[in-house]
Design a protein around this motif. Structure first.
Motif, short mmCIF file in Angstrom:
data_model
loop_
_atom_site.label_atom_id
_atom_site.label_comp_id
_atom_site.label_asym_id
_atom_site.label_seq_id
_atom_site.Cartn_x
_atom_site.Cartn_y
_atom_site.Cartn_z
N GLY A 50 2.40 -2.32 4.17
CA GLY A 50 1.16 -2.37 3.19
C GLY A 50 0.34 -3.37 3.08
N ILE A 51 0.06 -3.57 3.09
CA ILE A 51 -2.16 -4.15 2.44
C ILE A 51 -1.88 -4.91 2.43
CG2 ILE A 51 -4.50 -3.96 2.64
CD1 ILE A 51 -4.21 -0.63 2.83
N ALA A 52 -2.22 -6.48 2.77
CA ALA A 52 -2.15 -7.87 1.45
C ALA A 52 -3.71 -7.61 0.83
CB ALA A 52 -2.65 -8.82 2.88
N ILE A 53 -3.11 -7.82 -0.62
CA ILE A 53 -4.41 -7.84 -1.65
C ILE A 53 -5.61 -8.93 -1.25
CG2 ILE A 53 -3.30 -10.14 -2.63
CD1 ILE A 53 -4.57 -7.17 -4.49
N ASP A 54 -5.67 -9.73 -0.27
CA ASP A 54 -6.59 -9.77 0.50
C ASP A 54 -7.48 -9.31 1.08
OD1 ASP A 54 -4.74 -10.68 2.44
OD2 ASP A 54 -5.34 -12.95 2.44
N GLN A 55 -6.90 -8.30 1.87
CA GLN A 55 -7.67 -7.44 2.83
C GLN A 55 -7.72 -6.06 1.92
OE1 GLN A 55 -4.25 -6.86 5.67
NE2 GLN A 55 -5.66 -9.40 6.87
N LEU A 56 -6.93 -5.57 0.94
CA LEU A 56 -7.37 -4.23 0.19
C LEU A 56 -9.13 -3.67 -0.05
CD1 LEU A 56 -5.39 -4.01 -2.61
CD2 LEU A 56 -5.74 -2.47 -0.66
N HIS A 57 -9.94 -5.10 -0.49
CA HIS A 57 -11.23 -5.00 -0.62
C HIS A 57 -12.03 -4.62 0.87
CE1 HIS A 57 -11.20 -9.09 0.59
NE2 HIS A 57 -12.00 -8.96 0.34
N ARG A 58 -12.01 -4.89 2.01
CA ARG A 58 -12.20 -4.96 2.78
C ARG A 58 -11.60 -3.65 3.78
NH1 ARG A 58 -11.94 -9.10 7.17
NH2 ARG A 58 -13.83 -8.07 8.53
N ALA A 59 -10.11 -3.10 3.10
CA ALA A 59 -9.48 -1.58 3.73
C ALA A 59 -10.54 -0.60 3.58
CB ALA A 59 -8.16 -1.49 3.51
N VAL A 60 -10.79 -0.98 1.94
CA VAL A 60 -11.51 0.20 1.31
C VAL A 60 -13.04 0.22 1.98
CG1 VAL A 60 -12.29 0.62 -1.72
CG2 VAL A 60 -9.92 -0.19 -0.76
N LEU A 61 -14.05 -0.78 1.93
CA LEU A 61 -15.46 -0.49 1.62
C LEU A 61 -15.46 -0.93 2.83
CD1 LEU A 61 -15.57 -3.32 -1.75
CD2 LEU A 61 -16.03 -0.74 -1.59
N GLU A 62 -15.07 -1.68 4.29
CA GLU A 62 -15.38 -1.68 4.95
C GLU A 62 -15.48 -0.06 5.85
OE1 GLU A 62 -15.34 -5.71 7.54
OE2 GLU A 62 -15.01 -7.00 5.98
N ARG A 63 -15.96 0.00 6.71
CA ARG A 63 -16.30 0.84 7.42
C ARG A 63 -15.99 0.16 9.29
NH1 ARG A 63 -18.92 6.48 8.31
NH2 ARG A 63 -20.67 5.21 7.02
N GLY A 64 -14.63 0.57 9.41
CA GLY A 64 -14.14 0.46 10.89
C GLY A 64 -12.81 -0.84 10.63
N PHE A 65 -12.89 -1.28 9.13
CA PHE A 65 -11.63 -2.39 9.26
C PHE A 65 -10.29 -1.74 9.58
CE2 PHE A 65 -8.99 -5.23 6.78
CZ PHE A 65 -9.29 -6.11 7.20
N THR A 66 -9.69 -2.55 10.19
CA THR A 66 -8.01 -2.03 10.45
C THR A 66 -6.86 -3.37 10.47
OG1 THR A 66 -6.27 -1.51 11.73
CG2 THR A 66 -8.16 -2.13 12.82
N THR A 67 -6.52 -3.23 9.14
CA THR A 67 -5.24 -4.27 8.52
C THR A 67 -3.95 -4.68 9.91
OG1 THR A 67 -3.81 -2.52 7.75
CG2 THR A 67 -5.15 -3.41 6.20
N GLY A 68 -3.88 -3.60 10.97
CA GLY A 68 -2.81 -3.91 11.26
C GLY A 68 -1.87 -3.80 10.99
N GLY A 69 -1.82 -3.18 9.51
CA GLY A 69 -0.27 -2.88 8.75
C GLY A 69 0.01 -1.34 8.47
N SER A 70 0.84 -1.09 7.54
CA SER A 70 1.14 0.09 7.09
C SER A 70 0.14 0.21 5.96
CB SER A 70 2.18 0.08 6.92
OG SER A 70 2.28 -0.29 5.28
N GLY A 71 -0.45 1.86 5.95
CA GLY A 71 -1.40 2.07 4.50
C GLY A 71 -2.82 2.25 5.36
N PHE A 72 -3.74 1.87 4.70
CA PHE A 72 -4.81 2.26 5.66
C PHE A 72 -5.96 1.02 5.96
CE2 PHE A 72 -4.07 5.55 2.46
CZ PHE A 72 -4.07 6.25 3.43
N GLY A 73 -6.32 1.31 6.70
CA GLY A 73 -7.39 0.66 7.77
C GLY A 73 -8.86 1.55 8.14
N HIS A 74 -8.95 1.62 9.45
CA HIS A 74 -10.00 2.13 10.02
C HIS A 74 -9.48 4.25 9.33
CE1 HIS A 74 -12.70 3.62 13.16
NE2 HIS A 74 -11.71 4.90 13.32
#
Length: 357
Positions: free
Chosen positions: A280-304
């Protein structure tokens, strides 16, 4: 020169109205305990005063006294000094007296005779040891109760802190949910539970198990469904690209998952469900995953690619947590007024679209 540590004397209250027996008892106990302090009592006034002062390690009493008996002495001693051990040393008692005394808290009963003076020393020593064991057990129980009280206090404080942290996390999530909804103009719905996901439409075909080789099958299924549902070519292409990005992220970050494509042809709405069991995506990374182009969480869900997905489809429902991520992409035949611009009440177009830009 080092001074020797002074030993604390053993203090014994001796209740006996026979001076010869008191002297013999004192000499006998002195052979076992050194140093020894003995206070001799042979009257009711002396007994009352001694019990009032207290401070004795043990009490030795005869049974037959000129002014009372050993059972009365025992009762008085237990009332005044309940923790002080008492040994009855007598030649005038009997088995019935011994049983009654032991039932009333007597520590030991010794028949007064020449051979039993040695037995008296052993009886007093044993009574002292048992008394110390009782005191140690009482201290342990008290320490245990104090420890349990501290543990309960710590547990209660921990529960309070956890509740505060959970409340703060809920407020942060609610704030983030509102911010993301507004910033994405109603495209992103951050879900707190399965109930927040949209009602599933009728599936078209079996679910596709995700792998790198299955991405082509996902794109083909989405393209066919978009065409069958009457989506404009541009919106179909956008949905194919968004679904491909979502599926690829599930493969890259969660090792796979499943894709289900569903549609309501009459309303002209297509859904793409992408489900994985990653971290899953950590709550403190959700805004970056959504709003930053090219950001990757390194976990499941969305990043890049997630930045692009929100710009390709009408609406994205996201439910993510430690057990995995579910994302639902919705694309409609026509656009509707965004919910945020209509007081969060969607205004459906005449064609019945389900999402809007």
């Amino acid at each position: 020169m080092t001074e020797k540590l002074q030993q604390v004397p053993t203090s014994v209250l001796l209740v006996d109205d026979n001076p010869n027996d008191r002297a013999l008892t004192r000499r006998t106990l002195a052979q076992e305990f050194s140093p020894l302090e003995v206070e001799e009592v042979f009257s009711p006034e002396g007994l009352e005063a001694a019990l009032a002062r207290g401070g004795f390690d043990a009490i030795v009493t005869d049974y037959q006294l000129g002014w009372t008996d050993g059972l009365t002495v025992l009762a008085a001693a237990k009332a005044a000094l309940p923790e002080c051990p008492l040994v009855m040393f007598t030649s005038s008692g009997n088995e019935e007296v011994a049983v009654a005394a032991l039932q009333s808290g007597l520590d030991d009963y010794v028949i007064k005779s020449a051979p039993n003076y040695v037995r008296l020393r052993t009886a007093v020593r044993g009574a002292l040891q048992r008394a110390e064991a009782r005191r140690a057990a009482a201290r342990y129980q008290e320490e245990l109760r104090a420890s349990e009280a501290r543990f309960r206090a710590l547990a209660e404080e921990n529960a309070r802190l956890l509740a505060e942290a959970a409340e703060l996390a809920a407020k942060q999530r609610a704030f983030l949910k509102d911010v993301l909804f507004a910033v994405t103009e109603g495209r992103l719905v951050l879900c707190d539970s399965e109930a927040d996901l949209p009602p599933p439409l009728a599936p078209l075909g079996e679910a596709i198990d995700l792998s790198a080789l299955a991405l082509r099958a996902v794109r083909r299924r989405v393209a066919e469904t978009g065409a069958m549902s009457g989506l404009p070519i541009e919106k179909t292409h956008d949905l194919v690209s968004g679904a491909s990005e979502a599926a690829m992220n599930a493969v890259s970050h969660a090792g796979g998952g499943q894709v289900r494509v569903a549609a309501d042809g009459g309303r002209g709405v297509v859904q793409v469900w992408v489900v994985d069991s990653g971290r899953g995506i950590a709550i403190d990374q959700l805004h970056r995953a959504v709003l930053e182009r090219g950001f990757t969480t390194g976990g499941s869900g969305f990043g890049h690619g997630y930045f692009l997905i929100l710009r390709m489809v009408d609406r994205v429902y996201l439910l993510t947590g430690p057990a995995g991520t579910k994302v639902v992409l919705e694309q409609a035949r026509s656009r509707e007024t965004p919910a945020w611009a209509a007081g969060r009440t969607a205004v459906t177009s005449p064609e019945g679209g389900a999402g809007g830009r």
